[in-house]
Design an enzyme around this catalytic site. Structure first.
Site, PDB file in Angstrom:
ATOM      1  N   ASP A   8      -1.817  -4.786   9.940  1.00 37.77           N
ATOM      2  CA  ASP A   8      -2.663  -3.592   9.988  1.00 37.77           C
ATOM      3  C   ASP A   8      -1.828  -2.448  10.554  1.00 37.77           C
ATOM      4  OD1 ASP A   8      -4.645  -1.717  10.209  1.00 37.77           O
ATOM      5  OD2 ASP A   8      -6.025  -2.981  11.343  1.00 37.77           O
ATOM      6  N   ASP A 106      -4.466   0.491   4.495  1.00 39.98           N
ATOM      7  CA  ASP A 106      -3.440   0.232   5.521  1.00 39.98           C
ATOM      8  C   ASP A 106      -3.528  -1.170   6.110  1.00 39.98           C
ATOM      9  OD1 ASP A 106      -5.754   0.505   7.042  1.00 39.98           O
ATOM     10  OD2 ASP A 106      -4.645   1.337   8.729  1.00 39.98           O
ATOM     11  N   GLU A 107      -4.090  -2.093   5.339  1.00 43.57           N
ATOM     12  CA  GLU A 107      -4.311  -3.426   5.887  1.00 43.57           C
ATOM     13  C   GLU A 107      -4.152  -4.452   4.768  1.00 43.57           C
ATOM     14  OE1 GLU A 107      -8.182  -3.413   7.636  1.00 43.57           O
ATOM     15  OE2 GLU A 107      -8.150  -5.581   7.935  1.00 43.57           O
TER      16      GLU A 107
HETATM   17 MG    MG Z   1      -5.076   0.482  10.583  1.00 39.61          MG
END
Ligand code: MG
Length: 364
Positions: A8, A106-107
């Site tokens: 993450d 974003d993960e």
């Molecule tokens: Mg993040």
């Protein structure tokens, strides 16, 4: 048992900006429309950790954020850029794992061919370093043979940490965490649990089945099992790579509004963000739906199937604005309610044709 890792990125949008302006490394940076701009009614999209010390969070209205942190440095969002960088992250991760499943811009969840905590820890350290060195981006990594625990561990590792939880340490790891650390327990449920005396995951573990069923309904049994360190199969396995599916974004307005200009501005921003998400997953869209929730909480939607698939923000934006304008005009002739929340979805996906095309369109 093979480990699953969650990677993450930390304060992702802000970090994408800071890598171009390293002098802002420790500054209170906020990505969002500055409160001085005419579009000041939006929300903060991403807050640096220095800004979070002032109580600013992403999704906070910009005016509230500006009050809490007057010295904040505002950077307007460049969502197509964040989508492109997400593609770079995904390409890099794909070189380090058997399977990479992107979960958001974003993960990602990664399936590792590793069964012991020490090699997993070494793997995570090398991936974190690679992300920092090659892409200039900070990340947090969680690992566990149970998917949901790996996710919780990546949150617990923030910012910049690594948290690997061997299966036998699951209960001890979860015990001190607040109940809301469990994905799916939102602020409202957390409040209800708090009122019933369940503040931590450890307290949930000792709750009776009946009480938890009353508080958590059909999730009670799986939450109970997780809290006791033995996640259900469903919570434990790697999230499915569901492939093409619908993607949507929702924004609640700071104040209910009838102002079409404001709604159009919001849709422009949302179209940029949504196209960035789709770019990350390599998808072209062929359908668009706009949904407006009114002040009385009822909602109306309008959609369009496009004759061909598209990528990039332009078509998404123009169609979304057209659909919203239709909805608003119809409403004006009828009840004339104010808008409370705007949703934009894209669907009917096809794989994108080639990275180069995408980059060209996104850069345009
Ligand atoms: Mg993040």
């Amino acid at each position: 048992m093979r480990y699953i890792a969650y990677v993450d990125m930390d304060a992702y949008y802000v970090s994408c900006e800071i890598r171009e302006r390293p002098e802002l490394e420790d500054a209170p940076v906020l990505v969002g429309r500055a409160p001085t701009s005419p579009e000041a009614r939006g929300v903060v999209l991403s807050a640096s950790y220095a800004a979070r010390k002032f109580g600013v969070r992403s999704a906070m209205p910009v005016l509230q954020a500006a009050r809490r942190c007057p010295q904040a440095i505002w950077i307007p969002p460049d969502l197509p850029k964040y989508g492109r960088i997400a593609g770079e992250i995904r390409d890099l991760l794909a070189t380090r794992a058997e399977r990479v499943i992107p979960l958001s811009i974003d993960e990602a969840a990664l399936e590792l061919d590793l069964e012991d905590p020490e090699p997993v820890r070494a793997w995570a350290a090398s991936v974190q370093e690679l992300l920092k060195e090659r892409l200039g981006l900070p990340s947090s990594i969680g690992g566990s043979p149970y998917s949901i625990v790996a996710k919780i561990a990546s949150d617990a590792a923030k910012p910049g940490g690594i948290r690997i939880v061997p299966p036998e340490e699951t209960r001890a790891f979860l015990e001190p965490l607040p109940a809301r650390a469990i994905p799916g327990i939102g602020p409202k449920t957390a409040q209800r649990l708090d009122q019933a005396g369940f503040h931590t995951v450890g307290e949930l573990a000792t709750g009776s089945t009946e009480t938890l069923r009353r508080l958590l309904g059909r999730y009670a049994d799986s939450v109970h099992a997780l809290a006791r360190g033995t996640p259900s199969q469903e919570m434990g396995r790697l999230p499915e790579d569901r492939g093409p599916r619908q993607h949507s974004l929702d924004r609640t307005l700071a104040h209910d509004t009838r102002d079409a200009t404001e709604i159009r501005q919001m849709l422009t921003e949302m179209a940029g963000e949504l196209s960035g998400l789709l770019a990350q997953e390599g998808l072209r869209y062929q359908s668009i739906v706009v949904r407006l929730r009114w002040e009385d909480f009822s909602q109306t939607q309008r959609g369009r199937q496009l004759p061909a698939s598209h990528e990039g923000a332009a078509m998404l934006e123009s169609e979304a604005i057209r659909l919203a304008t239709d909805l608003l005009e119809r409403e004006r002739g009828e009840r004339d309610r104010a808008v409370r929340r705007v949703s934009l979805s894209a669907g009917s996906f096809a794989p994108r044709r080639g990275r180069q095309t995408l980059l060209d369109e996104a850069a345009a």
